[in-house]
Design an enzyme around this catalytic site. Structure first.
Site, PDB file in Angstrom:
ATOM      1  N   CYS A  17      10.340  22.406  10.657  1.00  0.00           N
ATOM      2  CA  CYS A  17       8.944  22.547  11.092  1.00  0.00           C
ATOM      3  C   CYS A  17       8.094  22.837   9.855  1.00  0.00           C
ATOM      4  O   CYS A  17       8.614  23.044   8.757  1.00  0.00           O
ATOM      5  CB  CYS A  17       8.824  23.693  12.095  1.00  0.00           C
ATOM      6  SG  CYS A  17       9.277  25.297  11.384  1.00  0.00           S
ATOM      7  N   HIS A  79      10.232  34.640   8.380  1.00  0.00           N
ATOM      8  CA  HIS A  79      10.223  35.369   9.647  1.00  0.00           C
ATOM      9  C   HIS A  79       9.185  36.491   9.681  1.00  0.00           C
ATOM     10  O   HIS A  79       8.885  37.019  10.750  1.00  0.00           O
ATOM     11  CB  HIS A  79      11.605  35.973   9.912  1.00  0.00           C
ATOM     12  CG  HIS A  79      12.713  34.986   9.732  1.00  0.00           C
ATOM     13  ND1 HIS A  79      13.466  34.900   8.577  1.00  0.00           N
ATOM     14  CD2 HIS A  79      13.176  34.013  10.549  1.00  0.00           C
ATOM     15  CE1 HIS A  79      14.348  33.927   8.704  1.00  0.00           C
ATOM     16  NE2 HIS A  79      14.191  33.368   9.884  1.00  0.00           N
ATOM     17  N   CYS A 101       5.667  32.503   8.028  1.00  0.00           N
ATOM     18  CA  CYS A 101       5.055  31.349   8.687  1.00  0.00           C
ATOM     19  C   CYS A 101       3.664  31.732   9.192  1.00  0.00           C
ATOM     20  O   CYS A 101       3.508  32.787   9.822  1.00  0.00           O
ATOM     21  CB  CYS A 101       5.931  30.915   9.863  1.00  0.00           C
ATOM     22  SG  CYS A 101       5.139  29.647  10.881  1.00  0.00           S
ATOM     23  N   GLU A 131      12.130  38.402  12.849  1.00  0.00           N
ATOM     24  CA  GLU A 131      10.734  38.203  13.267  1.00  0.00           C
ATOM     25  C   GLU A 131      10.259  39.339  14.174  1.00  0.00           C
ATOM     26  O   GLU A 131       9.133  39.823  14.037  1.00  0.00           O
ATOM     27  CB  GLU A 131      10.572  36.857  13.995  1.00  0.00           C
ATOM     28  CG  GLU A 131       9.108  36.576  14.314  1.00  0.00           C
ATOM     29  CD  GLU A 131       8.891  35.342  15.167  1.00  0.00           C
ATOM     30  OE1 GLU A 131       7.893  35.330  15.920  1.00  0.00           O
ATOM     31  OE2 GLU A 131       9.706  34.398  15.085  1.00  0.00           O
ATOM     32  N   CYS A 200       5.701  28.875  19.123  1.00  0.00           N
ATOM     33  CA  CYS A 200       5.058  27.909  18.228  1.00  0.00           C
ATOM     34  C   CYS A 200       5.246  26.474  18.715  1.00  0.00           C
ATOM     35  O   CYS A 200       6.141  26.173  19.508  1.00  0.00           O
ATOM     36  CB  CYS A 200       5.565  28.095  16.801  1.00  0.00           C
ATOM     37  SG  CYS A 200       7.155  27.336  16.479  1.00  0.00           S
ATOM     38  N   SER A 228      20.182  31.454  14.026  1.00  0.00           N
ATOM     39  CA  SER A 228      18.864  30.835  14.223  1.00  0.00           C
ATOM     40  C   SER A 228      18.474  30.918  15.694  1.00  0.00           C
ATOM     41  O   SER A 228      19.089  30.278  16.550  1.00  0.00           O
ATOM     42  CB  SER A 228      18.900  29.368  13.772  1.00  0.00           C
ATOM     43  OG  SER A 228      17.803  28.662  14.295  1.00  0.00           O
ATOM     44  N   ASN A 230      15.788  29.778  17.336  1.00  0.00           N
ATOM     45  CA  ASN A 230      15.294  28.556  17.987  1.00  0.00           C
ATOM     46  C   ASN A 230      16.434  27.557  18.225  1.00  0.00           C
ATOM     47  O   ASN A 230      16.418  26.821  19.200  1.00  0.00           O
ATOM     48  CB  ASN A 230      14.129  27.950  17.195  1.00  0.00           C
ATOM     49  CG  ASN A 230      14.560  27.221  15.944  1.00  0.00           C
ATOM     50  OD1 ASN A 230      14.921  26.053  15.998  1.00  0.00           O
ATOM     51  ND2 ASN A 230      14.531  27.907  14.805  1.00  0.00           N
ATOM     52  N   SER A 273      15.121  25.030  11.317  1.00  0.00           N
ATOM     53  CA  SER A 273      15.481  25.333   9.928  1.00  0.00           C
ATOM     54  C   SER A 273      16.657  24.489   9.430  1.00  0.00           C
ATOM     55  O   SER A 273      17.230  24.764   8.378  1.00  0.00           O
ATOM     56  CB  SER A 273      15.785  26.828   9.775  1.00  0.00           C
ATOM     57  OG  SER A 273      16.605  27.290  10.820  1.00  0.00           O
TER      58      SER A 273
END
Length: 316
Positions: A17, A79, A101, A131, A200, A228, A230, A273
């Site tokens: 991303c 993060h 980000c 995060e 996001c 990860s 996501n 990622s």
């Protein structure tokens, strides 16, 4: 010997991303500008291949600031970090670059604004994820309460039910989060939410592509790291969307071939990622064993780009 046919449904969007792309670029530009070593607090993004590649170029990955020498640049991961971290770096007169980000930074700004308005925050997120730690660390202790599930909403103890707001981690399951938000609104009707969903665009788009792909595939592989968020959500979304077998793999070497015996169709995607080189590696592994036809499953076009910090764009 004739290879059996296999249709690979290749999700798009997938992989990097804009926030991940920017974070990697920040490390590479910092090494170019200030020379090696450049220190990075926490993995810049959650992917071993990316981290190893940057390490080979001169990045040193550490968990805390006190592992960094004061005379070398330090970069904060994509993060986000608690407010205390840049404050400590400034106190030590360190040169630091924040690779958080911009969409995570937006959540930090939201939380600070609600706090200024006297609201206590509830964060929907995963305990221990960098995060979540970074977002909760934007405000004083006790000002952000964490909920991970609908069940947590029933037991969370707030200061004043009429003075509440919520934010979310950016990499959650869209559907799970919707259920938790509904539970929050049912228990705390006055709770204030973000103007626009905190999850996001990249997380949302990758999950939508998986939902479109999963019913067509006998099995699904998500290229991504086990830490990860996501990427793990993509596995869950695929299973929920009707794919009978969904597996997370870091690389082609991790594929469980016995679990894939007899398949005629396969879905492939990658977490935000995971670099495209690893997706190609997985497809090539299937070409060795099958007569492969690749069919893209396109659900969105992405053209988001984030600028790197000014300090890296200026001449040394």
């Amino acid at each position: 010997m004739t290879k059996p046919p296999l249709t690979i449904h290749l999700a798009a969007p997938r992989g990097f991303c804009a926030g991940v792309d920017r974070a990697i670029k920040i490390v590479e530009m910092a090494i170019e500008k200030w020379g090696a070593p450049v220190y990075v607090r926490h993995e810049i993004v959650h992917n071993k291949y990316v981290v190893d590649d940057l390490r080979a170029k001169g990045a040193v990955f550490v968990e805390e600031l006190d592992e960094c020498p004061p005379d070398r640049p330090v970069i904060f991961s994509a993060h986000g970090v608690p407010k205390a971290v840049p404050a400590e770096a400034a106190r030590r007169h360190m040169l630091f670059v924040d690779a958080t980000c911009p969409l995570v930074s937006k959540v930090h700004i939201e939380a600070a604004r609600h706090h200024e308005n006297g609201l206590q925050m509830i964060m929907i997120g995963h305990a221990g994820h960098p995060e979540t730690i970074g977002t909760m660390g934007q405000l004083p202790e006790g000002e952000v309460l964490l909920v991970e599930t609908v069940e947590d909403v029933a037991t969370v103890q707030v200061r004043d039910p009429a003075r509440l707001a919520f934010v979310t981690q950016t990499t959650l399951s869209v559907d799970d989060t919707a259920d938790i938000v509904a539970a929050l609104k049912a228990r705390f009707p006055a709770i204030v939410g973000p103007h626009k969903e905190d999850i996001c665009y990249a997380t949302t788009n990758r999950q939508e592509a998986v939902k479109a792909m999963a019913p067509r595939a006998d099995a699904m592989l998500v290229v991504g790291a086990p830490n990860s968020s996501n990427s793990k959500r993509l596995v869950e979304v695929g299973a929920r969307a009707g794919c009978r077998y969904a597996q997370l793999v870091q690389r082609a070497a991790d594929i469980d071939w016995r679990a894939l015996e007899g398949i005629r169709s396969l879905g492939i995607t990658a977490g935000a990622s995971a670099p495209e080189v690893l997706v190609n590696e997985v497809i090539d592994a299937f070409r060795d064993r099958f007569e492969v036809t690749v069919e893209p499953v396109v659900t969105a076009e992405e053209n988001v780009e984030f600028k790197v910090p000014r300090v890296l764009r200026e001449p040394a």
